[in-house]
Scaffold this active site. Structure first.
Site, mmCIF file in Angstrom:
data_model
loop_
_atom_site.group_PDB
_atom_site.id
_atom_site.type_symbol
_atom_site.label_atom_id
_atom_site.label_comp_id
_atom_site.label_asym_id
_atom_site.label_seq_id
_atom_site.Cartn_x
_atom_site.Cartn_y
_atom_site.Cartn_z
ATOM 1 N N GLN A 1 -56.753 4.547 55.302
ATOM 2 C CA GLN A 1 -55.850 3.923 54.334
ATOM 3 C C GLN A 1 -56.655 3.268 53.210
ATOM 4 O O GLN A 1 -57.554 2.473 53.468
ATOM 5 C CB GLN A 1 -54.970 2.879 55.053
ATOM 6 C CG GLN A 1 -53.934 2.233 54.163
ATOM 7 C CD GLN A 1 -52.867 3.221 53.654
ATOM 8 O OE1 GLN A 1 -52.387 4.063 54.400
ATOM 9 N NE2 GLN A 1 -52.529 3.123 52.381
ATOM 10 N N LYS B 1 -46.156 5.377 58.294
ATOM 11 C CA LYS B 1 -46.756 6.662 58.670
ATOM 12 C C LYS B 1 -46.680 6.860 60.189
ATOM 13 O O LYS B 1 -46.404 7.958 60.670
ATOM 14 C CB LYS B 1 -48.202 6.737 58.170
ATOM 15 C CG LYS B 1 -48.264 6.911 56.647
ATOM 16 C CD LYS B 1 -49.636 6.671 56.052
ATOM 17 C CE LYS B 1 -49.559 6.689 54.520
ATOM 18 N NZ LYS B 1 -50.812 6.328 53.849
ATOM 19 N N ASP C 1 -55.418 13.806 54.229
ATOM 20 C CA ASP C 1 -55.146 13.305 52.883
ATOM 21 C C ASP C 1 -55.649 14.277 51.818
ATOM 22 O O ASP C 1 -55.323 14.131 50.638
ATOM 23 C CB ASP C 1 -55.834 11.944 52.675
ATOM 24 C CG ASP C 1 -54.866 10.791 52.893
ATOM 25 O OD1 ASP C 1 -53.643 10.995 52.727
ATOM 26 O OD2 ASP C 1 -55.335 9.685 53.226
#
Ligand code: NAP
Length: 285
Positions: free
Chosen positions: A94, A50, A117
């Site tokens: 994460q 990422k 997200d």
């Protein structure tokens, strides 16, 4: 018949080039902050990719890492600091978090405007109301792939296997918003094949290698394999390779949905920056 592969790798590269151009045109710096707790090797790989992808798109990134035994309060304090930091546009926690942490509590702490997200209940609710703000990257990437390959959704039967908050549920909402007739299957579904055989568009998001066999697929269907099952023999999806002989269009694993997920995360980061600054400019005028 052999299905036409949906080339997520090439499409993702193109989307990422478009995002780089959009970031350059935007002018102001755009910044993604990631939080990684613990030392799960796969999570380290994902976070590394990422950051690499962000830099290639001209997006700055900040890499926050905490030990596996860090108290939840430390993560919440870090999120609060990033929420308040005007230089941070997107915050990504994460997953999975270590077992002593409550994932919903942590995810709810992220400012919805920086929730790249799309996991915050506000963003999930907006998707449910068909007013999407920031939507989860994986199903968003699937929608881009379906559009790119001209897959008709209006009035079609779409079957999603999996009902997670990350993939299955938002996927179903996105297909519904495009007027597909959507069925969601899960581990308690009886006679899975009876549902999947009706699907014009079948999305498998379970994580069980070869769960979807050729007899479960309607000839000519579009089959999207979201799963990533890591084994000593390599990376596999939910879909048995025999399905290539039945489907019309299909995503490979690897090289299908995976690359699109990162591309959509970058898109969300730029969108978050654009929306937040517009909101700040409006409230200040
Ligand atoms: P998850 O949270 O474990 O959810 C799996 C879902 O599959 C659950 O809803 C579960 O049902 C259902 N399920 C389990 N066994 C089943 C069965 N035999 N028949 C039908 N449904 C069954 O997983 P996830 O986070 O959604 O991820 C799913 C897969 O996608 C994983 O392989 C993951 O690695 C992969 N993934 C890939 C990407 C990407 O970028 N390509 C991104 C995210 C995830 P219940 O709800 O009843 O338990």
């Amino acid at each position: 018949m052999t299905a036409v592969p949906i080339d997520g790798k090439t499409l993702a590269l193109r989307v990422r080039e478009e995002i780089s151009e959009d970031v350059a045109a935007y002018g102001d710096p755009v910044c993604l902050a990631t939080i990684l707790v613990g030392d799960d090797p796969a999570s380290h790989v994902y976070v590394g990719s990422k950051h690499k992808a962000s830099h290639e798109a001209g997006i700055d990134s900040r890499d926050h890492r905490l030990p596996a035994d860090a108290p939840q309060s430390e993560v919440l304090d870090l999120i609060a600091a990033l929420n308040a930091d005007d230089g941070v546009d997107g915050i990504l926690v994460q997953l999975p978090l270590p077992g002593h942490m409550d994932e919903p509590t942590v995810l709810r702490a992220v400012d919805p405007a920086k929730d790249v997200d799309g996991f915050h209940p506000l963003n999930a609710g907006l998707l449910y109301l068909d007013q999407p703000a920031l939507t989860p990257a994986t199903p968003s990437g699937v929608m881009v792939m379906l559009d790119e390959y001209g897959v008709e959704l209006h009035g079609k039967e779409a079957v999603v296997i999996g009902r997670s908050e990350i993939v299955g549920k938002p996927m179903a909402m996105m297909l519904l918003a495009r007027h597909a007739t959507v069925t969601i299957c899960h581990s308690r579904t009886q006679d899975l094949a009876q549902h999947t055989r009706r699907a014009d568009v079948l999305v498998a998001a379970v994580g069980r290698r070869a769960l979807v066999t050729p007899d479960m697929v309607k000839p000519g269907a579009t089959v999207i394999d979201v799963a990533m099952v890591r084994t000593d023999e390599g990376l596999f999806g939910d879909v048995d390779p025999g399905v290539w002989e039945v489907a019309g269009l299909m995503t490979p694993v690897p090289g299908g949905v995976g690359p699109m997920t990162i591309a959509m995360l970058l898109r969300n980061t730029l969108t978050a920056a654009q929306r937040r600054r517009t909101a700040v400019a409006t409230s200040g005028s």
